[in-house]
Motif scaffolding. Sequence first.
Motif, PDB file in Angstrom:
ATOM      1  N   PRO A 215      30.401  45.247  35.081  1.00 31.97           N
ATOM      2  CA  PRO A 215      30.932  44.824  33.771  1.00 31.97           C
ATOM      3  C   PRO A 215      32.375  45.288  33.550  1.00 31.97           C
ATOM      4  O   PRO A 215      32.919  45.079  32.477  1.00 31.97           O
ATOM      5  N   ILE A 216      32.979  45.923  34.562  1.00 25.99           N
ATOM      6  CA  ILE A 216      34.347  46.449  34.394  1.00 25.99           C
ATOM      7  C   ILE A 216      35.357  45.306  34.526  1.00 25.99           C
ATOM      8  O   ILE A 216      35.300  44.515  35.469  1.00 25.99           O
ATOM      9  N   ARG A 217      36.283  45.268  33.552  1.00 30.37           N
ATOM     10  CA  ARG A 217      37.271  44.182  33.535  1.00 30.37           C
ATOM     11  C   ARG A 217      38.626  44.684  34.025  1.00 30.37           C
ATOM     12  O   ARG A 217      38.993  45.838  33.796  1.00 30.37           O
ATOM     13  N   VAL A 218      39.368  43.782  34.688  1.00 32.67           N
ATOM     14  CA  VAL A 218      40.731  44.111  35.116  1.00 32.67           C
ATOM     15  C   VAL A 218      41.671  43.036  34.574  1.00 32.67           C
ATOM     16  O   VAL A 218      41.424  41.839  34.763  1.00 32.67           O
ATOM     17  N   CYS A 219      42.705  43.463  33.877  1.00 34.86           N
ATOM     18  CA  CYS A 219      43.687  42.534  33.308  1.00 34.86           C
ATOM     19  C   CYS A 219      45.079  42.936  33.770  1.00 34.86           C
ATOM     20  O   CYS A 219      45.387  44.127  33.841  1.00 34.86           O
ATOM     21  N   GLU A 220      45.893  41.952  34.060  1.00 35.28           N
ATOM     22  CA  GLU A 220      47.293  42.229  34.387  1.00 35.28           C
ATOM     23  C   GLU A 220      48.179  41.544  33.353  1.00 35.28           C
ATOM     24  O   GLU A 220      48.152  40.322  33.218  1.00 35.28           O
ATOM     25  N   VAL A 221      48.949  42.350  32.634  1.00 32.68           N
ATOM     26  CA  VAL A 221      49.865  41.820  31.626  1.00 32.68           C
ATOM     27  C   VAL A 221      51.267  41.835  32.235  1.00 32.68           C
ATOM     28  O   VAL A 221      51.713  42.856  32.758  1.00 32.68           O
ATOM     29  N   GLN A 222      51.929  40.684  32.194  1.00 29.25           N
ATOM     30  CA  GLN A 222      53.190  40.517  32.920  1.00 29.25           C
ATOM     31  C   GLN A 222      54.324  40.130  31.976  1.00 29.25           C
ATOM     32  O   GLN A 222      54.591  38.943  31.763  1.00 29.25           O
ATOM     33  N   PRO A 223      55.005  41.116  31.400  1.00 22.92           N
ATOM     34  CA  PRO A 223      56.087  40.780  30.472  1.00 22.92           C
ATOM     35  C   PRO A 223      57.365  40.313  31.184  1.00 22.92           C
ATOM     36  O   PRO A 223      57.625  40.688  32.325  1.00 22.92           O
ATOM     37  N   GLY A 224      58.128  39.520  30.457  1.00 23.23           N
ATOM     38  CA  GLY A 224      59.502  39.204  30.862  1.00 23.23           C
ATOM     39  C   GLY A 224      60.431  40.220  30.207  1.00 23.23           C
ATOM     40  O   GLY A 224      60.170  41.421  30.259  1.00 23.23           O
TER      41      GLY A 224
END
Length: 262
Positions: free
Chosen positions: A184-193
């Motif tokens: 149930p572990i989630r991985v998110c990648e947030v990619q700002p400019g």
Amino acid sequence: ASRLRGKTALVTGSSSGIGASTAVLFARCGANVVLTARRVDKLAEVKAKCIAAHQALSDAPNDLFVLAIQADMTQKADTDSLLGKIGRKIDILVNNAGLVRGREHVGDIADEDIDVMIQTNVVGLIRLTQIIVREMKKQNSGTIINLGSVAGIEPYPGGSIYCATKHAVNAFSSALMKELVNTPIRVCEVQPGMVETEFSVVRHRGDKSKADNEYRGLTPLTGDDIAEEIVWCASRPDHVQIAQMLIFPTAQASAMISYRKP
Ligand code: 8X3
């Protein structure tokens, strides 16, 4: 945001910029916050803002907490001792600590610049994630949010090392998500400019006018803008995983294409 009530978020690099904004926003949503950074004085200011945010909640449980721990992500001893110092369950890890140093081209890049970017953005992030992911596997829950960048998608001249580190974050995040698909572990990648924080001041070694010039003629994103996306990712229902999120100012269309008013 009610999904964040009583959850605990660990935010690295939370003395300023995106990290500080994210920590305060988590606190506003009723989450416990663990702050880490090198600068203790700045960390204390952000801690005070988080506590004020907790106090402003009308219906918050009275056992909310904010911890500030000095940690340098380049130091193995600091990452290795972090969990012991926290002594609590981490629900959300935001791997935010990161930096860029210089705009030199290959051939002219100082060894210490290469080192500090790779050690902070890649090695420190991986070390801490290994430690936290072991705990998340035991507790069978958790969310890991890694700060990538448009630089992790599109390399640009004068950014070879930084872009390489953010490509590494991109690859690491993607592999980790695949490894954890049966959990149930989630991985998110947030990619700002382009985000206006101390990031560009650090890039230009403290030269504020060069840093300001990076945002000349356009409205950049702020740390608060990115904090909203990070907290949004963390507050989706458990079955929703925001794998990647690329965020630009309206006047930016890629790492190398932006529109500046003359
Ligand atoms: C920061 C964005 O475009 O300066 O990660 O590389 S950029």
